[in-house]
Scaffold this active site. Structure first.
Site, PDB file in Angstrom:
ATOM      1  N   LYS A 168       0.846  -1.191   0.000  1.00  0.00           N
ATOM      2  CA  LYS A 168       0.000   0.000   0.000  1.00  0.00           C
ATOM      3  C   LYS A 168       0.888   1.250   0.000  1.00  0.00           C
ATOM      4  O   LYS A 168       1.990   1.205   0.527  1.00  0.00           O
ATOM      5  CB  LYS A 168      -0.917   0.004   1.228  1.00  0.00           C
ATOM      6  CG  LYS A 168      -1.766  -1.237   1.397  1.00  0.00           C
ATOM      7  CD  LYS A 168      -2.817  -1.370   0.322  1.00  0.00           C
ATOM      8  CE  LYS A 168      -3.682  -2.611   0.537  1.00  0.00           C
ATOM      9  NZ  LYS A 168      -4.718  -2.772  -0.476  1.00  0.00           N
ATOM     10  N   HIS A 287      -6.335 -13.394  -8.321  1.00  0.00           N
ATOM     11  CA  HIS A 287      -7.188 -12.417  -7.642  1.00  0.00           C
ATOM     12  C   HIS A 287      -8.582 -12.465  -8.258  1.00  0.00           C
ATOM     13  O   HIS A 287      -8.732 -12.743  -9.441  1.00  0.00           O
ATOM     14  CB  HIS A 287      -6.602 -11.007  -7.754  1.00  0.00           C
ATOM     15  CG  HIS A 287      -7.181 -10.065  -6.737  1.00  0.00           C
ATOM     16  ND1 HIS A 287      -8.406  -9.457  -6.910  1.00  0.00           N
ATOM     17  CD2 HIS A 287      -6.719  -9.644  -5.530  1.00  0.00           C
ATOM     18  CE1 HIS A 287      -8.670  -8.703  -5.853  1.00  0.00           C
ATOM     19  NE2 HIS A 287      -7.665  -8.801  -4.998  1.00  0.00           N
TER      20      HIS A 287
END
Length: 472
Positions: A168, A287
């Site tokens: 992040k 994903h």
């Protein structure tokens, strides 16, 4: 034998496609649909319409029906069931002969079963709740490139869940700073770091630069810790050619694992990439970006347990499955159901977990369940209990958000090992979780600070898609 003659006109679907006496064959592909019919359309007619429009029927009689054996190829609605607690819809069970579908092509299966029929006017809403793939069809599919055991052997890591971190912020970092964040997390005790699903090759960080800096970080962390490490390099791309180009470069720089967004990237691309990974010794992380658009509405779409089965057939060594305790949708019973469908070799029917059919995977390997989305150290006891060893516990903000930077990588590893040790001692992780973590934090200031930081953080929202289970 009487000769059939062609008679033009429109007949009710139920005359040909509703067969309540039909006994499904072992080779049939079975589907459970949740049907919300339009007013005035009775149950049998709506179910038969779905069976027809998802197999070989159409809205009118056609003369070419006489050129084939329609009784052999058609789908058959054979059973209806009430949905507990909801009288606006019902379950319809439909059997499809295996020869309706191309071998090894989940793309072809979806084209029929979730194609135009979902826009059919006779139904107000339609949801594919579950599929049963016969072993005869399973054996035509590639499945996971390697599977759980091969991955553990490659990494030399056994007896515990694996730990990961999604870097992040998900967008905006330069390649060099991105690599730095990966290094700090891996050096701190994690097994993997990960590209976020929407990191591809943007102007702020082109894919080749990211791959180079990340692999430098991986190799440096491996040398310093003596452990195998990896980073999920996202090779999802605008075209299949570009996807394979990125995969080839990942192999060239000795990356152990790559990543693909299997719904956004497409099932055809995913199956091809899985084959490439199998042939090139590369692990494949999957994903599920875009899944909630498809599966979150409880009345229309495709349930995630179906998307899990499709992914296992298409190919992937990891799949994001939700967390139960984090920020993303998914109740405990349903989540445990699709985790088993991803990992186990045989999963029996279990309505309490939303599983409508027995599913035999034969010798097809299973994949790791990935818990990701709003999780932190306080969740560790529950995550270890829910997911077991064959999982990846993927902390993003729960790693990079530590007040001391990536010190939480160390905190997560300490918390995990404390839970694994306590489990081996026969202790109840969820009941004793607070005490376990507090004791571990006495020897880890990183864990202590993490526990203070996130002690009030909870995601207690009602699940949108609830299991429909009859009262006993």
């Amino acid at each position: 034998m009487a000769v059939k003659s062609y008679q033009a006109g429109v007949t009710q679907y139920r005359q040909s496609y509703w067969q309540p006496d039909y006994m499904p064959l072992d080779t049939d592909i079975l589907a459970c649909f949740k049907i919300t019919p339009q007013p005035g359309v009775d149950r049998e007619e709506a179910a038969a319409a779905v069976a027809a429009e998802s197999s070989c029927g159409t809205w009118t009689t056609v003369w070419t029906d006489l050129l084939t054996d329609l009784d052999y190829y058609k789908g058959r609605a054979y059973r209806l069931e009430d949905v507990p607690g909801d009288d606006t819809c019902y379950y319809a069970f439909i059997a499809y002969p295996i020869d309706l579908f191309e071998e090894g092509s989940v793309v072809n299966v979806f084209t029929s079963l979730v194609g135009n029929v979902f826009g059919f006017k006779a139904v107000r809403a339609l949801r594919l709740e579950d599929l049963r793939f016969p072993i005869a069809y399973v054996k035509t599919c590639g499945g996971p490139p390697h599977g759980i055991q091969v991955e553990r052997d490659k990494l030399n890591k056994y007896g515990r869940p694996l730990l990961g971190c999604t870097i992040k912020p998900k967008l905006g970092l330069s390649a060099k700073n991105y690599g730095r964040a990966c290094y700090e997390a891996l050096r701190g005790g994690l097994d993997f770091t990960k590209d976020d699903e929407n990191i591809n090759s943007q102007p702020f960080m082109r894919w080749r630069d990211r791959f180079d800096f990340v692999m430098e970080a991986v190799q440096k962390a491996e040398h310093e810790t003596g452990e195998r490490k990896g980073h999920y390099l996202n090779v999802t791309a605008p075209t299949p050619e570009e996807m394979y180009k990125r995969a080839e470069y990942a192999k060239e720089i000795r990356a152990p694992i790559i990543m693909h967004d299997y719904l956004a990237g497409g099932l055809c691309a995913n199956a091809g990439l899985a084959n490439w990974c199998r042939n090139n010794g590369m692990l494949l992380h999957i994903h599920r970006a875009m899944h909630a658009v498809i599966d979150r509405n409880p009345h229309h779409g495709i349930h995630f347990r179906v998307l899990t089965k499709i992914l296992r057939l298409s190919g992937g060594d990891h799949l994001h499955t939700g967390t139960v305790v984090g920020k993303l949708e998914g109740d405990r019973a349903s989540t445990l159901g699709w985790i088993d469908l991803l990992r186990e070799s045989f999963v029996p029917e279990d309505r309490s977990r939303g599983i409508f059919f027995d599913q035999d995977w034969g010798s097809m390997p299973g994949g790791f369940a990935v818990a990701s989305g709003g999780i932190h150290v306080w969740h560790m006891p529950a995550l270890v209990t829910i997911f077991g060893d064959d999982s990846v516990l993927q902390f993003g903000g729960g790693t990079v958000g530590h007040p001391w930077g990536n010190a939480l990588a160390h905190a997560n590893r300490v918390a995990l090992e404390a839970c694994v040790q306590a489990r081996g001692e026969g202790r109840h992780l969820e009941k004793e979780g607070k005490d376990l973590l507090t004791a571990a934090a006495a020897h880890s200031p990183e864990l202590k600070i993490a526990m203070e930081t996130w002690k009030e953080i909870k995601f207690e929202f009602e699940t949108m898609d609830k299991l429909a289970v009859a009262n006993k």
